[in-house]
Design a protein around this motif. Structure first.
Motif, mmCIF file in Angstrom:
data_model
loop_
_atom_site.group_PDB
_atom_site.id
_atom_site.type_symbol
_atom_site.label_atom_id
_atom_site.label_comp_id
_atom_site.label_asym_id
_atom_site.label_seq_id
_atom_site.Cartn_x
_atom_site.Cartn_y
_atom_site.Cartn_z
ATOM 1 N N PRO A 65 0.828 -1.219 0.000
ATOM 2 C CA PRO A 65 0.000 0.000 0.000
ATOM 3 C C PRO A 65 0.858 1.262 0.000
ATOM 4 C CG PRO A 65 -0.732 -1.548 1.696
ATOM 5 C CD PRO A 65 0.586 -2.045 1.195
ATOM 6 N N SER A 66 0.384 2.292 -0.707
ATOM 7 C CA SER A 66 1.055 3.588 -0.706
ATOM 8 C C SER A 66 0.565 4.464 0.438
ATOM 9 C CB SER A 66 0.817 4.301 -2.046
ATOM 10 O OG SER A 66 -0.570 4.407 -2.313
ATOM 11 N N PHE A 67 -0.316 3.917 1.282
ATOM 12 C CA PHE A 67 -0.829 4.639 2.446
ATOM 13 C C PHE A 67 -0.697 3.744 3.669
ATOM 14 C CE2 PHE A 67 -4.158 2.663 -0.052
ATOM 15 C CZ PHE A 67 -4.804 1.848 0.857
ATOM 16 N N SER A 128 -0.921 2.245 -6.062
ATOM 17 C CA SER A 128 -1.294 3.336 -6.964
ATOM 18 C C SER A 128 -1.336 4.669 -6.234
ATOM 19 C CB SER A 128 -2.667 3.064 -7.588
ATOM 20 O OG SER A 128 -2.677 1.873 -8.322
ATOM 21 N N TYR A 129 -1.268 5.738 -7.008
ATOM 22 C CA TYR A 129 -1.357 7.075 -6.437
ATOM 23 C C TYR A 129 -2.812 7.519 -6.252
ATOM 24 C CZ TYR A 129 3.598 8.167 -6.470
ATOM 25 O OH TYR A 129 4.943 8.189 -6.189
ATOM 26 N N TRP A 130 -3.733 6.731 -6.721
ATOM 27 C CA TRP A 130 -5.140 6.983 -6.430
ATOM 28 C C TRP A 130 -5.871 5.655 -6.412
ATOM 29 C CZ3 TRP A 130 -9.157 6.242 -10.154
ATOM 30 C CH2 TRP A 130 -8.705 5.914 -11.428
ATOM 31 N N ASN A 131 -6.989 5.624 -5.703
ATOM 32 C CA ASN A 131 -7.713 4.376 -5.548
ATOM 33 C C ASN A 131 -9.185 4.652 -5.268
ATOM 34 O OD1 ASN A 131 -8.079 1.510 -5.239
ATOM 35 N ND2 ASN A 131 -5.953 1.416 -4.506
ATOM 36 N N ILE A 132 -9.984 3.597 -5.405
ATOM 37 C CA ILE A 132 -11.431 3.669 -5.149
ATOM 38 C C ILE A 132 -11.806 2.468 -4.302
ATOM 39 C CG2 ILE A 132 -13.726 3.673 -6.181
ATOM 40 C CD1 ILE A 132 -12.495 4.844 -8.703
ATOM 41 N N ILE A 161 -3.247 9.874 -3.383
ATOM 42 C CA ILE A 161 -1.991 9.847 -2.638
ATOM 43 C C ILE A 161 -1.113 10.989 -3.138
ATOM 44 C CG2 ILE A 161 -0.004 8.475 -1.945
ATOM 45 C CD1 ILE A 161 -2.705 7.351 -1.035
ATOM 46 N N LEU A 162 -0.946 12.016 -2.315
ATOM 47 C CA LEU A 162 -0.111 13.153 -2.699
ATOM 48 C C LEU A 162 1.367 12.810 -2.561
ATOM 49 C CD1 LEU A 162 -2.172 15.962 -0.929
ATOM 50 C CD2 LEU A 162 -2.346 15.157 -3.291
ATOM 51 N N SER A 163 1.702 12.014 -1.547
ATOM 52 C CA SER A 163 3.068 11.531 -1.340
ATOM 53 C C SER A 163 2.969 10.206 -0.585
ATOM 54 C CB SER A 163 3.884 12.545 -0.536
ATOM 55 O OG SER A 163 5.194 12.060 -0.296
ATOM 56 N N HIS A 165 2.936 7.308 1.831
ATOM 57 C CA HIS A 165 3.207 7.193 3.269
ATOM 58 C C HIS A 165 3.471 8.541 3.942
ATOM 59 C CE1 HIS A 165 3.329 2.853 2.803
ATOM 60 N NE2 HIS A 165 4.153 3.024 1.783
ATOM 61 N N SER A 166 3.057 9.623 3.300
ATOM 62 C CA SER A 166 3.287 10.950 3.880
ATOM 63 C C SER A 166 2.057 11.841 3.829
ATOM 64 C CB SER A 166 4.450 11.657 3.167
ATOM 65 O OG SER A 166 5.656 10.975 3.364
ATOM 66 N N SER A 167 1.343 11.807 2.723
ATOM 67 C CA SER A 167 0.219 12.727 2.577
ATOM 68 C C SER A 167 -0.831 12.133 1.635
ATOM 69 C CB SER A 167 0.715 14.066 2.020
ATOM 70 O OG SER A 167 -0.348 14.971 1.873
ATOM 71 N N ASP A 168 -2.096 12.248 2.012
ATOM 72 C CA ASP A 168 -3.172 11.785 1.140
ATOM 73 C C ASP A 168 -4.416 12.637 1.335
ATOM 74 O OD1 ASP A 168 -4.918 10.600 3.242
ATOM 75 O OD2 ASP A 168 -3.305 9.147 3.442
ATOM 76 N N LEU A 169 -5.303 12.535 0.364
ATOM 77 C CA LEU A 169 -6.569 13.257 0.370
ATOM 78 C C LEU A 169 -7.676 12.256 0.058
ATOM 79 C CD1 LEU A 169 -7.677 16.218 0.553
ATOM 80 C CD2 LEU A 169 -7.550 16.271 -1.952
#
Length: 226
Positions: A65-67, A128-132, A161-163, A165-169
């Motif tokens: 996961p990127s988050f 991925s940098y975005w997900n649903i 995912i803006l960054s 493991h650092s920033s997400d929206l």
């Protein structure tokens, strides 16, 4: 004739020796470059790890996961009434893209409280940098002197995912007790930003709509990445 032959042999030997010397110099430079590379490798744990066990980037994209999964605790505010919220987010079930999430919120005045728990299933690769993720769960919503709204909670969440493991929206919309007399819809916009390796600062805004309520709530949370 003998003189010309001697000159030709001397020229051949000269160019041969020069080419050999140039080749030796080139090889020496390459050896020096390799030595520099070795020094870089010795000083870099990441490079050493990659050389010993090359990463499977495709596997990372699909399964890592990127988050982060997180524990959350913070303050909420609605109509000048402060409260507290605690919860957890994105606790993965084994190696699957299914996560368990839950939270509890209550106002210090006792005017409102909310309990929710749900499952999210991430459709796209986890790296991925975005997900649903579709959402299915349970929500119980209580307000003073008003009927309780509770039952099935279903909806959808989008993650940007803006960054890693650092920033997400995140933006989600759910329906509680869908098709019921007291059906409530909740739209939530939240963000998370890393302030240390494991500590995040989270914010969120919720808009609630139902026959009983039509309001919004904001929250500021500290999140611990696990």
């Amino acid at each position: 004739m003998a003189k010309k032959l001697a000159i030709a042999i001397a020229a051949f030997l000269y160019f041969g020796i020069s080419a050999a010397a140039y080749g030796d110099t080139k090889m020496a430079r390459r050896a020096k470059d390799i030595e520099i590379d070795r020094q870089v490798i010795e000083s870099s744990p990441v490079l050493r790890r990659w050389l010993e066990k090359p990463p499977d980037l495709l596997d990372d994209i699909y399964n890592v996961p990127s988050f982060d999964k997180k524990l959350k605790l913070g303050i909420t505010s609605r109509n000048n009434s402060l409260g507290i919220e605690a919860g957890f987010e994105d606790m993965f079930v084994g190696q699957s893209p299914l996560t368990v999430n839950g939270s509890y919120q209550t106002e210090f005045s006792g005017r409102e409280s909310e309990l929710q728990a749900n499952f999210r299933y991430y459709i796209l690769p986890l790296g991925s940098y975005w997900n649903i993720a579709p959402i299915v769960g349970y929500r119980q919503f209580n307000q003073l002197d008003r009927p309780q709204i509770s039952g099935l909670d279903v909806g959808l969440q989008g993650v940007l995912i803006l960054s890693p493991h650092s920033s997400d929206l995140r933006l989600s919309h759910t329906f509680t007790s869908p098709s019921g007399d007291l059906e409530m819809s909740t739209t939530t916009l939240s963000s998370s930003y890393a302030i240390t390796n494991n500590l995040r600062l989270g914010t969120k805004i919720e808009w609630r709509r139902s026959p009983l309520i039509y309001d919004s709530r904001v929250g500021f949370l500290l999140e611990l990445a696990l």
